[in-house]
Design an enzyme around this catalytic site. Sequence first.
Site, PDB file in Angstrom:
ATOM      1  N   LYS A 127     -48.062 -34.734  42.662  1.00  0.00           N
ATOM      2  CA  LYS A 127     -48.008 -33.305  42.403  1.00  0.00           C
ATOM      3  C   LYS A 127     -46.625 -32.881  41.932  1.00  0.00           C
ATOM      4  O   LYS A 127     -46.480 -32.169  40.930  1.00  0.00           O
ATOM      5  CB  LYS A 127     -48.382 -32.526  43.668  1.00  0.00           C
ATOM      6  CG  LYS A 127     -47.992 -31.037  43.654  1.00  0.00           C
ATOM      7  CD  LYS A 127     -48.111 -30.429  45.038  1.00  0.00           C
ATOM      8  CE  LYS A 127     -47.586 -29.008  45.086  1.00  0.00           C
ATOM      9  NZ  LYS A 127     -46.122 -28.916  44.933  1.00  0.00           N
ATOM     10  N   ASN A 128     -45.592 -33.291  42.663  1.00  0.00           N
ATOM     11  CA  ASN A 128     -44.248 -32.800  42.354  1.00  0.00           C
ATOM     12  C   ASN A 128     -43.707 -33.356  41.042  1.00  0.00           C
ATOM     13  O   ASN A 128     -42.807 -32.761  40.448  1.00  0.00           O
ATOM     14  CB  ASN A 128     -43.293 -33.103  43.514  1.00  0.00           C
ATOM     15  CG  ASN A 128     -43.578 -32.228  44.728  1.00  0.00           C
ATOM     16  OD1 ASN A 128     -44.144 -31.150  44.591  1.00  0.00           O
ATOM     17  ND2 ASN A 128     -43.206 -32.692  45.903  1.00  0.00           N
TER      18      ASN A 128
ATOM     19  N   CYS B 190     -45.294 -21.223  48.109  1.00  0.00           N
ATOM     20  CA  CYS B 190     -45.468 -21.115  49.563  1.00  0.00           C
ATOM     21  C   CYS B 190     -44.308 -20.352  50.191  1.00  0.00           C
ATOM     22  O   CYS B 190     -43.150 -20.487  49.778  1.00  0.00           O
ATOM     23  CB  CYS B 190     -45.556 -22.506  50.196  1.00  0.00           C
ATOM     24  SG  CYS B 190     -47.057 -23.412  49.775  1.00  0.00           S
TER      25      CYS B 190
ATOM     26  N   ARG C 230     -35.747 -19.191  49.636  1.00  0.00           N
ATOM     27  CA  ARG C 230     -35.764 -20.281  48.650  1.00  0.00           C
ATOM     28  C   ARG C 230     -35.093 -19.779  47.363  1.00  0.00           C
ATOM     29  O   ARG C 230     -35.741 -19.601  46.340  1.00  0.00           O
ATOM     30  CB  ARG C 230     -37.205 -20.723  48.370  1.00  0.00           C
ATOM     31  CG  ARG C 230     -37.958 -21.171  49.603  1.00  0.00           C
ATOM     32  CD  ARG C 230     -39.427 -21.419  49.318  1.00  0.00           C
ATOM     33  NE  ARG C 230     -39.658 -22.708  48.679  1.00  0.00           N
ATOM     34  CZ  ARG C 230     -40.860 -23.123  48.266  1.00  0.00           C
ATOM     35  NH1 ARG C 230     -41.911 -22.357  48.408  1.00  0.00           N
ATOM     36  NH2 ARG C 230     -41.001 -24.298  47.689  1.00  0.00           N
TER      37      ARG C 230
ATOM     38  N   ASP D  96     -41.573 -32.254  53.394  1.00  0.00           N
ATOM     39  CA  ASP D  96     -43.004 -32.042  53.197  1.00  0.00           C
ATOM     40  C   ASP D  96     -43.862 -32.851  54.165  1.00  0.00           C
ATOM     41  O   ASP D  96     -45.070 -32.615  54.256  1.00  0.00           O
ATOM     42  CB  ASP D  96     -43.392 -32.413  51.767  1.00  0.00           C
ATOM     43  CG  ASP D  96     -43.018 -31.333  50.756  1.00  0.00           C
ATOM     44  OD1 ASP D  96     -42.473 -30.295  51.169  1.00  0.00           O
ATOM     45  OD2 ASP D  96     -43.277 -31.537  49.555  1.00  0.00           O
TER      46      ASP D  96
ATOM     47  N   ARG E 237     -54.009 -26.785  46.468  1.00  0.00           N
ATOM     48  CA  ARG E 237     -52.877 -26.750  45.541  1.00  0.00           C
ATOM     49  C   ARG E 237     -52.227 -28.119  45.398  1.00  0.00           C
ATOM     50  O   ARG E 237     -51.630 -28.409  44.359  1.00  0.00           O
ATOM     51  CB  ARG E 237     -51.811 -25.750  46.021  1.00  0.00           C
ATOM     52  CG  ARG E 237     -52.099 -24.290  45.722  1.00  0.00           C
ATOM     53  CD  ARG E 237     -50.867 -23.440  45.981  1.00  0.00           C
ATOM     54  NE  ARG E 237     -49.707 -24.106  45.419  1.00  0.00           N
ATOM     55  CZ  ARG E 237     -48.602 -24.398  46.104  1.00  0.00           C
ATOM     56  NH1 ARG E 237     -48.492 -24.065  47.375  1.00  0.00           N
ATOM     57  NH2 ARG E 237     -47.587 -25.002  45.527  1.00  0.00           N
TER      58      ARG E 237
END
Length: 414
Positions: free
Chosen positions: A23-24, A117, A122, A305, A397
Amino acid sequence: MENTIIIRGGRRLSGEVEISSCKNSAVAILPAVCMASEIVKLYDVPEIEDTKVLVRLLEKLNIDVIVNKDVFTIDATSIQNVDLLNDDVRKLRASYYFMGALLGRFRYVKMYSPGGCNLGPRPIDLHLKGFEALGAKIEQVDDTITISAEELKGTDIYLDFASVGATINIMLAACFASGKTTIENAAKEPEIIDLSSMLNKMGAQIRGAGTSKITIYGVSRLKGCIHDIIPDRIETGTYIIAAAAMGDNVKVTNVIPQHIEALLSKLEEMGVKLEIGVDYVRVLSAENLKAVDVITQPFPGFATDLQQPLTALLTSAQGDSSIEETIYMERFKHCDELNKMGANTEWTTGRSKIHGGTKLHGAKITATDLRCGASLIIAALMADGETEISNAHHIYRGYENITQKLRNLGADVQ
Protein backbone atom coordinates in the site's frame (compact mmCIF):
# COMPACT_ATOMS: atom_id res chain seq x y z
CA MET A 1 -18.86 -1.70 0.14
CA GLU A 2 -20.20 -3.02 3.44
CA ASN A 3 -19.08 -0.90 6.38
CA THR A 4 -19.33 -3.60 9.06
CA ILE A 5 -17.27 -6.75 9.57
CA ILE A 6 -18.71 -9.51 11.79
CA ILE A 7 -16.37 -12.13 13.21
CA ARG A 8 -17.28 -15.16 15.31
CA GLY A 9 -14.12 -15.81 17.25
CA GLY A 10 -12.38 -18.84 18.68
CA ARG A 11 -11.74 -20.67 15.42
CA ARG A 12 -8.17 -21.78 14.77
CA LEU A 13 -6.43 -20.61 11.60
CA SER A 14 -4.40 -22.84 9.29
CA GLY A 15 -3.18 -22.95 5.72
CA GLU A 16 -1.48 -20.34 3.54
CA VAL A 17 -2.10 -16.65 2.90
CA GLU A 18 -0.43 -14.69 0.10
CA ILE A 19 0.53 -11.10 0.83
CA SER A 20 -0.56 -8.38 -1.59
CA SER A 21 1.61 -5.60 -2.92
CA CYS A 22 2.58 -2.68 -0.75
CA LYS A 23 0.00 0.00 0.00
CA ASN A 24 2.60 2.55 1.06
CA SER A 25 4.56 2.01 -2.15
CA ALA A 26 1.49 2.17 -4.38
CA VAL A 27 0.20 5.43 -2.89
CA ALA A 28 3.54 7.13 -3.69
CA ILE A 29 4.10 5.47 -7.06
CA LEU A 30 0.68 6.36 -8.52
CA PRO A 31 1.11 10.15 -8.05
CA ALA A 32 4.71 9.86 -9.31
CA VAL A 33 3.46 8.43 -12.61
CA CYS A 34 2.02 11.85 -13.53
CA MET A 35 5.66 12.96 -14.06
CA ALA A 36 6.13 10.53 -16.98
CA SER A 37 5.97 11.66 -20.62
CA GLU A 38 5.35 8.08 -21.79
CA ILE A 39 3.15 5.16 -20.74
CA VAL A 40 3.90 3.46 -17.41
CA LYS A 41 2.71 -0.07 -16.68
CA LEU A 42 2.44 -1.10 -13.02
CA TYR A 43 2.06 -4.73 -11.95
CA ASP A 44 0.63 -6.02 -8.67
CA VAL A 45 -1.20 -2.82 -7.69
CA PRO A 46 -3.23 -3.67 -4.57
CA GLU A 47 -7.02 -3.48 -4.96
CA ILE A 48 -7.70 -1.25 -1.95
CA GLU A 49 -9.69 1.91 -1.38
CA ASP A 50 -6.59 4.14 -1.36
CA THR A 51 -5.54 3.14 -4.87
CA LYS A 52 -9.10 3.68 -6.12
CA VAL A 53 -9.05 7.23 -4.74
CA LEU A 54 -5.70 7.91 -6.39
CA VAL A 55 -6.98 6.67 -9.75
CA ARG A 56 -9.84 9.16 -9.51
CA LEU A 57 -7.36 11.95 -8.80
CA LEU A 58 -5.20 10.90 -11.76
CA GLU A 59 -8.29 11.02 -13.97
CA LYS A 60 -9.04 14.53 -12.66
CA LEU A 61 -5.67 15.49 -14.17
CA ASN A 62 -6.78 14.06 -17.56
CA ILE A 63 -4.52 11.03 -17.16
CA ASP A 64 -5.73 7.84 -18.84
CA VAL A 65 -5.75 4.86 -16.45
CA ILE A 66 -6.62 1.37 -17.70
CA VAL A 67 -7.11 -1.14 -14.87
CA ASN A 68 -6.96 -4.85 -15.68
CA LYS A 69 -7.14 -6.65 -12.34
CA ASP A 70 -3.83 -5.74 -10.65
CA VAL A 71 -2.17 -4.30 -13.78
CA PHE A 72 -2.45 -0.53 -14.27
CA THR A 73 -1.55 1.03 -17.63
CA ILE A 74 -1.19 4.78 -17.13
CA ASP A 75 -0.77 7.39 -19.86
CA ALA A 76 0.02 10.89 -18.58
CA THR A 77 1.00 12.37 -21.96
CA SER A 78 -2.18 14.53 -22.06
CA ILE A 79 -2.00 15.60 -18.41
CA GLN A 80 -3.70 18.87 -17.45
CA ASN A 81 -2.49 20.50 -14.23
CA VAL A 82 -5.91 21.33 -12.80
CA ASP A 83 -6.35 22.38 -9.18
CA LEU A 84 -7.03 19.37 -6.94
CA LEU A 85 -9.82 20.85 -4.86
CA ASN A 86 -12.17 17.93 -4.22
CA ASP A 87 -13.11 15.60 -1.39
CA ASP A 88 -10.89 12.75 -2.58
CA VAL A 89 -7.84 14.82 -1.56
CA ARG A 90 -9.27 15.13 1.93
CA LYS A 91 -9.93 11.38 2.15
CA LEU A 92 -6.34 10.34 1.63
CA ARG A 93 -3.17 11.57 3.28
CA ALA A 94 -0.99 10.25 0.47
CA SER A 95 -2.66 12.71 -1.90
CA TYR A 96 0.11 15.08 -0.79
CA TYR A 97 2.51 13.26 -3.14
CA PHE A 98 0.84 15.16 -5.96
CA MET A 99 2.51 18.24 -4.47
CA GLY A 100 6.03 17.05 -5.25
CA ALA A 101 5.10 15.39 -8.55
CA LEU A 102 3.15 18.34 -10.01
CA LEU A 103 5.53 20.96 -8.64
CA GLY A 104 8.38 19.12 -10.32
CA ARG A 105 6.67 18.75 -13.68
CA PHE A 106 4.78 22.06 -13.89
CA ARG A 107 6.38 24.31 -11.25
CA TYR A 108 2.87 24.84 -9.87
CA VAL A 109 0.30 22.93 -7.83
CA LYS A 110 -2.83 23.99 -5.97
CA MET A 111 -4.72 21.53 -3.80
CA TYR A 112 -6.47 20.95 -0.51
CA SER A 113 -4.46 19.94 2.52
CA PRO A 114 -4.40 16.13 2.66
CA GLY A 115 -6.70 14.05 4.84
CA GLY A 116 -6.21 10.50 6.14
CA CYS A 117 -6.48 8.66 9.45
CA ASN A 118 -6.75 10.76 12.60
CA LEU A 119 -3.54 9.82 14.44
CA GLY A 120 -2.97 13.13 16.20
CA PRO A 121 -0.82 15.95 14.83
CA ARG A 122 0.60 15.13 11.38
CA PRO A 123 2.06 18.37 10.03
CA ILE A 124 3.51 18.63 6.54
CA ASP A 125 5.89 21.46 7.41
CA LEU A 126 8.96 19.38 6.49
CA HIS A 127 7.52 18.84 3.01
CA LEU A 128 6.89 22.56 2.55
CA LYS A 129 10.32 23.55 3.89
CA GLY A 130 11.87 21.16 1.39
CA PHE A 131 9.94 22.72 -1.48
CA GLU A 132 10.99 26.20 -0.33
CA ALA A 133 14.63 25.11 -0.20
CA LEU A 134 14.30 24.07 -3.85
CA GLY A 135 13.04 27.57 -4.70
CA ALA A 136 9.25 27.29 -4.37
CA LYS A 137 6.87 29.76 -2.77
CA ILE A 138 4.10 28.52 -0.49
CA GLU A 139 0.70 30.15 0.03
CA GLN A 140 -1.80 28.72 2.48
CA VAL A 141 -5.37 30.02 2.70
CA ASP A 142 -7.61 28.04 5.02
CA ASP A 143 -7.09 24.42 3.93
CA THR A 144 -5.85 25.24 0.40
CA ILE A 145 -2.13 25.15 -0.42
CA THR A 146 -0.60 26.76 -3.51
CA ILE A 147 3.04 25.94 -4.34
CA SER A 148 4.78 27.66 -7.24
CA ALA A 149 8.29 28.26 -8.56
CA GLU A 150 9.85 30.04 -11.51
CA GLU A 151 12.52 27.37 -11.39
CA LEU A 152 13.64 24.62 -9.04
CA LYS A 153 17.31 24.50 -8.12
CA GLY A 154 19.10 21.61 -6.46
CA THR A 155 20.29 22.22 -2.92
CA ASP A 156 21.24 20.49 0.34
CA ILE A 157 18.25 19.72 2.57
CA TYR A 158 18.41 18.39 6.14
CA LEU A 159 15.26 16.85 7.60
CA ASP A 160 14.71 17.50 11.30
CA PHE A 161 12.89 14.16 11.42
CA ALA A 162 13.33 11.17 9.10
CA SER A 163 9.88 11.62 7.58
CA VAL A 164 8.85 9.15 4.90
CA GLY A 165 6.38 11.57 3.33
CA ALA A 166 8.80 14.50 3.26
CA THR A 167 11.62 12.34 1.87
CA ILE A 168 9.43 11.12 -0.98
CA ASN A 169 7.88 14.51 -1.77
CA ILE A 170 11.24 16.29 -1.91
CA MET A 171 12.68 13.44 -3.99
CA LEU A 172 9.82 13.78 -6.50
CA ALA A 173 10.22 17.54 -6.92
CA ALA A 174 14.02 17.30 -7.05
CA CYS A 175 13.88 14.94 -10.04
CA PHE A 176 13.18 18.01 -12.21
CA ALA A 177 15.31 20.53 -10.28
CA SER A 178 18.48 21.78 -11.95
CA GLY A 179 21.73 20.47 -10.50
CA LYS A 180 22.20 18.23 -7.47
CA THR A 181 19.91 17.86 -4.46
CA THR A 182 20.89 15.99 -1.30
CA ILE A 183 18.45 14.92 1.40
CA GLU A 184 20.23 14.37 4.73
CA ASN A 185 18.55 12.38 7.53
CA ALA A 186 16.32 10.86 4.87
CA ALA A 187 13.88 8.10 5.79
CA LYS A 188 15.11 4.58 4.91
CA GLU A 189 11.81 2.71 4.44
CA PRO A 190 11.63 0.00 1.73
CA GLU A 191 8.85 1.96 0.01
CA ILE A 192 11.35 4.75 -0.71
CA ILE A 193 13.70 2.25 -2.36
CA ASP A 194 10.77 0.90 -4.41
CA LEU A 195 9.78 4.37 -5.63
CA SER A 196 13.40 5.29 -6.35
CA SER A 197 13.80 2.10 -8.38
CA MET A 198 10.80 2.99 -10.54
CA LEU A 199 11.90 6.61 -11.03
CA ASN A 200 15.39 5.49 -12.07
CA LYS A 201 13.83 3.16 -14.66
CA MET A 202 12.05 6.28 -15.95
CA GLY A 203 15.35 8.10 -16.33
CA ALA A 204 15.74 9.81 -12.95
CA GLN A 205 19.20 10.01 -11.36
CA ILE A 206 18.65 9.01 -7.71
CA ARG A 207 21.37 7.50 -5.52
CA GLY A 208 21.34 6.35 -1.90
CA ALA A 209 17.66 5.44 -1.43
CA GLY A 210 17.43 3.27 1.68
CA THR A 211 20.24 5.19 3.41
CA SER A 212 20.15 8.40 5.43
CA LYS A 213 21.57 10.41 2.49
CA ILE A 214 19.80 10.51 -0.85
CA THR A 215 21.29 12.34 -3.82
CA ILE A 216 19.18 13.42 -6.81
CA TYR A 217 20.62 14.82 -10.03
CA GLY A 218 17.90 16.71 -11.88
CA VAL A 219 16.76 15.67 -15.37
CA SER A 220 14.55 17.41 -17.93
CA ARG A 221 12.29 14.49 -18.79
CA LEU A 222 11.07 11.16 -17.43
CA LYS A 223 10.07 8.35 -19.80
CA GLY A 224 7.82 5.33 -19.31
CA CYS A 225 8.64 2.02 -17.65
CA ILE A 226 7.32 -1.29 -16.38
CA HIS A 227 7.44 -1.79 -12.61
CA ASP A 228 6.41 -4.45 -10.07
CA ILE A 229 5.45 -3.16 -6.62
CA ILE A 230 7.06 -4.85 -3.60
CA PRO A 231 5.04 -6.94 -1.07
CA ASP A 232 3.36 -5.10 1.78
CA ARG A 233 5.40 -5.45 4.98
CA ILE A 234 2.56 -4.16 7.20
CA GLU A 235 0.04 -6.64 5.78
CA THR A 236 2.73 -9.29 6.24
CA GLY A 237 3.13 -8.36 9.89
CA THR A 238 -0.62 -8.24 10.47
CA TYR A 239 -1.18 -11.81 9.24
CA ILE A 240 1.85 -13.11 11.13
CA ILE A 241 0.48 -11.55 14.33
CA ALA A 242 -2.97 -13.05 13.61
CA ALA A 243 -1.32 -16.45 13.11
CA ALA A 244 0.56 -16.06 16.40
CA ALA A 245 -2.75 -15.28 18.09
CA MET A 246 -4.89 -18.09 16.64
CA GLY A 247 -2.86 -20.08 14.13
CA ASP A 248 -1.89 -23.73 13.79
CA ASN A 249 0.95 -23.85 11.29
CA VAL A 250 0.10 -20.83 9.10
CA LYS A 251 2.38 -20.02 6.16
CA VAL A 252 2.52 -16.37 5.05
CA THR A 253 3.90 -16.15 1.49
CA ASN A 254 5.15 -13.45 -0.92
CA VAL A 255 7.03 -11.64 1.83
CA ILE A 256 10.42 -10.01 2.30
CA PRO A 257 11.43 -11.10 5.83
CA GLN A 258 14.19 -8.47 6.06
CA HIS A 259 11.47 -5.78 5.98
CA ILE A 260 9.92 -7.02 9.25
CA GLU A 261 12.96 -8.13 11.25
CA ALA A 262 12.03 -5.92 14.21
CA LEU A 263 8.60 -7.59 14.48
CA LEU A 264 9.95 -11.12 14.03
CA SER A 265 12.52 -10.49 16.77
CA LYS A 266 9.79 -9.30 19.19
CA LEU A 267 7.56 -12.28 18.41
CA GLU A 268 10.42 -14.69 19.06
CA GLU A 269 11.10 -12.84 22.32
CA MET A 270 7.44 -13.46 23.24
CA GLY A 271 7.86 -17.18 22.57
CA VAL A 272 6.38 -17.52 19.06
CA LYS A 273 8.01 -20.32 17.06
CA LEU A 274 8.77 -19.17 13.51
CA GLU A 275 10.26 -20.70 10.38
CA ILE A 276 11.71 -17.92 8.21
CA GLY A 277 12.35 -18.67 4.53
CA VAL A 278 13.59 -16.60 1.62
CA ASP A 279 10.09 -15.37 0.71
CA TYR A 280 7.83 -16.76 3.44
CA VAL A 281 7.31 -16.91 7.19
CA ARG A 282 5.65 -19.91 8.79
CA VAL A 283 4.12 -19.49 12.25
CA LEU A 284 4.53 -22.89 13.88
CA SER A 285 3.20 -22.33 17.38
CA ALA A 286 2.64 -19.69 20.03
CA GLU A 287 1.99 -20.92 23.56
CA ASN A 288 2.56 -19.37 26.98
CA LEU A 289 3.45 -16.02 25.45
CA LYS A 290 5.57 -13.61 27.48
CA ALA A 291 5.07 -9.87 27.84
CA VAL A 292 7.45 -7.55 25.95
CA ASP A 293 8.25 -3.85 25.74
CA VAL A 294 8.13 -2.15 22.34
CA ILE A 295 9.37 1.24 21.11
CA THR A 296 8.23 2.30 17.65
CA GLN A 297 10.92 3.85 15.47
CA PRO A 298 11.54 4.71 11.82
CA PHE A 299 12.69 1.80 9.66
CA PRO A 300 14.49 -0.49 10.38
CA GLY A 301 13.02 -0.12 13.88
CA PHE A 302 9.64 -1.46 14.99
CA ALA A 303 6.99 -0.04 12.64
CA THR A 304 4.39 2.28 14.12
CA ASP A 305 1.82 0.64 11.81
CA LEU A 306 2.32 -2.69 13.60
CA GLN A 307 2.07 -1.55 17.22
CA GLN A 308 -1.74 -1.55 17.09
CA PRO A 309 -2.08 -5.11 15.70
CA LEU A 310 0.55 -6.31 18.18
CA THR A 311 -1.42 -4.83 21.09
CA ALA A 312 -4.22 -7.32 20.46
CA LEU A 313 -1.77 -10.22 20.75
CA LEU A 314 -0.21 -8.76 23.89
CA THR A 315 -3.55 -9.04 25.71
CA SER A 316 -2.94 -12.83 25.77
CA ALA A 317 0.68 -12.63 26.99
CA GLN A 318 1.50 -13.26 30.64
CA GLY A 319 2.58 -10.10 32.46
CA ASP A 320 2.55 -6.40 31.65
CA SER A 321 3.72 -5.15 28.25
CA SER A 322 4.39 -1.55 27.30
CA ILE A 323 4.44 0.30 23.99
CA GLU A 324 6.19 3.62 23.53
CA GLU A 325 5.04 5.43 20.38
CA THR A 326 7.59 7.87 18.95
CA ILE A 327 5.96 8.54 15.56
CA TYR A 328 2.24 9.24 16.13
CA MET A 329 1.85 10.10 19.79
CA GLU A 330 -1.94 9.65 19.94
CA ARG A 331 -2.11 6.33 18.10
CA PHE A 332 -3.84 4.47 20.90
CA LYS A 333 -7.58 4.70 20.17
CA HIS A 334 -7.60 0.94 19.64
CA CYS A 335 -6.92 0.47 23.36
CA ASP A 336 -10.33 1.88 24.28
CA GLU A 337 -12.01 -0.49 21.81
CA LEU A 338 -10.02 -3.51 23.05
CA ASN A 339 -11.09 -2.70 26.61
CA LYS A 340 -14.73 -3.05 25.49
CA MET A 341 -13.81 -6.64 24.64
CA GLY A 342 -12.37 -7.39 28.07
CA ALA A 343 -8.78 -6.27 27.58
CA ASN A 344 -7.02 -4.43 30.40
CA THR A 345 -5.07 -1.60 28.76
CA GLU A 346 -4.32 1.97 29.72
CA TRP A 347 -2.73 4.71 27.70
CA THR A 348 -1.56 8.27 27.75
CA THR A 349 0.06 10.40 25.09
CA GLY A 350 2.98 8.47 23.63
CA ARG A 351 2.69 5.22 25.57
CA SER A 352 0.39 2.38 26.56
CA LYS A 353 0.47 -0.47 29.04
CA ILE A 354 -1.18 -3.82 28.38
CA HIS A 355 -1.96 -5.98 31.38
CA GLY A 356 -1.87 -9.41 29.76
CA GLY A 357 -3.56 -12.72 30.43
CA THR A 358 -7.09 -11.41 29.86
CA LYS A 359 -9.81 -13.31 28.00
CA LEU A 360 -11.50 -11.36 25.23
CA HIS A 361 -15.22 -11.55 24.44
CA GLY A 362 -17.27 -10.37 21.49
CA ALA A 363 -18.57 -6.80 21.46
CA LYS A 364 -19.69 -3.98 19.19
CA ILE A 365 -16.60 -1.91 18.48
CA THR A 366 -15.41 0.75 16.02
CA ALA A 367 -12.38 0.92 13.75
CA THR A 368 -11.22 4.49 14.28
CA ASP A 369 -8.39 4.20 11.72
CA LEU A 370 -6.76 1.67 9.40
CA ARG A 371 -4.37 -0.11 11.77
CA CYS A 372 -6.83 0.16 14.68
CA GLY A 373 -9.13 -1.88 12.45
CA ALA A 374 -6.41 -4.50 11.97
CA SER A 375 -5.93 -4.68 15.74
CA LEU A 376 -9.66 -5.21 16.28
CA ILE A 377 -9.82 -7.97 13.67
CA ILE A 378 -7.06 -9.88 15.46
CA ALA A 379 -8.82 -9.35 18.79
CA ALA A 380 -12.12 -10.54 17.30
CA LEU A 381 -10.47 -13.72 16.03
CA MET A 382 -9.23 -14.36 19.59
CA ALA A 383 -12.50 -13.49 21.34
CA ASP A 384 -15.33 -15.72 22.53
CA GLY A 385 -18.58 -14.99 20.73
CA GLU A 386 -19.45 -12.52 17.99
CA THR A 387 -17.70 -9.19 17.37
CA GLU A 388 -19.15 -6.48 15.18
CA ILE A 389 -16.60 -3.98 13.83
CA SER A 390 -18.11 -0.80 12.40
CA ASN A 391 -16.35 1.78 10.20
CA ALA A 392 -14.77 -1.10 8.28
CA HIS A 393 -14.07 1.28 5.38
CA HIS A 394 -10.87 2.20 7.24
CA ILE A 395 -9.73 -1.43 7.00
CA TYR A 396 -10.48 -1.72 3.28
CA ARG A 397 -8.22 1.29 2.70
CA GLY A 398 -5.16 -0.84 3.32
CA TYR A 399 -5.97 -4.57 3.23
CA GLU A 400 -6.83 -6.26 -0.05
CA ASN A 401 -9.54 -8.96 0.15
CA ILE A 402 -9.04 -9.25 3.90
CA THR A 403 -12.34 -11.02 4.64
CA GLN A 404 -11.75 -13.65 1.94
CA LYS A 405 -8.13 -14.20 2.99
CA LEU A 406 -9.24 -14.79 6.59
CA ARG A 407 -12.02 -17.17 5.47
CA ASN A 408 -9.43 -19.13 3.47
CA LEU A 409 -7.50 -19.62 6.72
CA GLY A 410 -10.63 -20.89 8.48
CA ALA A 411 -11.96 -17.76 10.18
CA ASP A 412 -15.71 -17.12 10.47
CA VAL A 413 -15.93 -13.65 8.90
CA GLN A 414 -18.78 -11.79 7.25
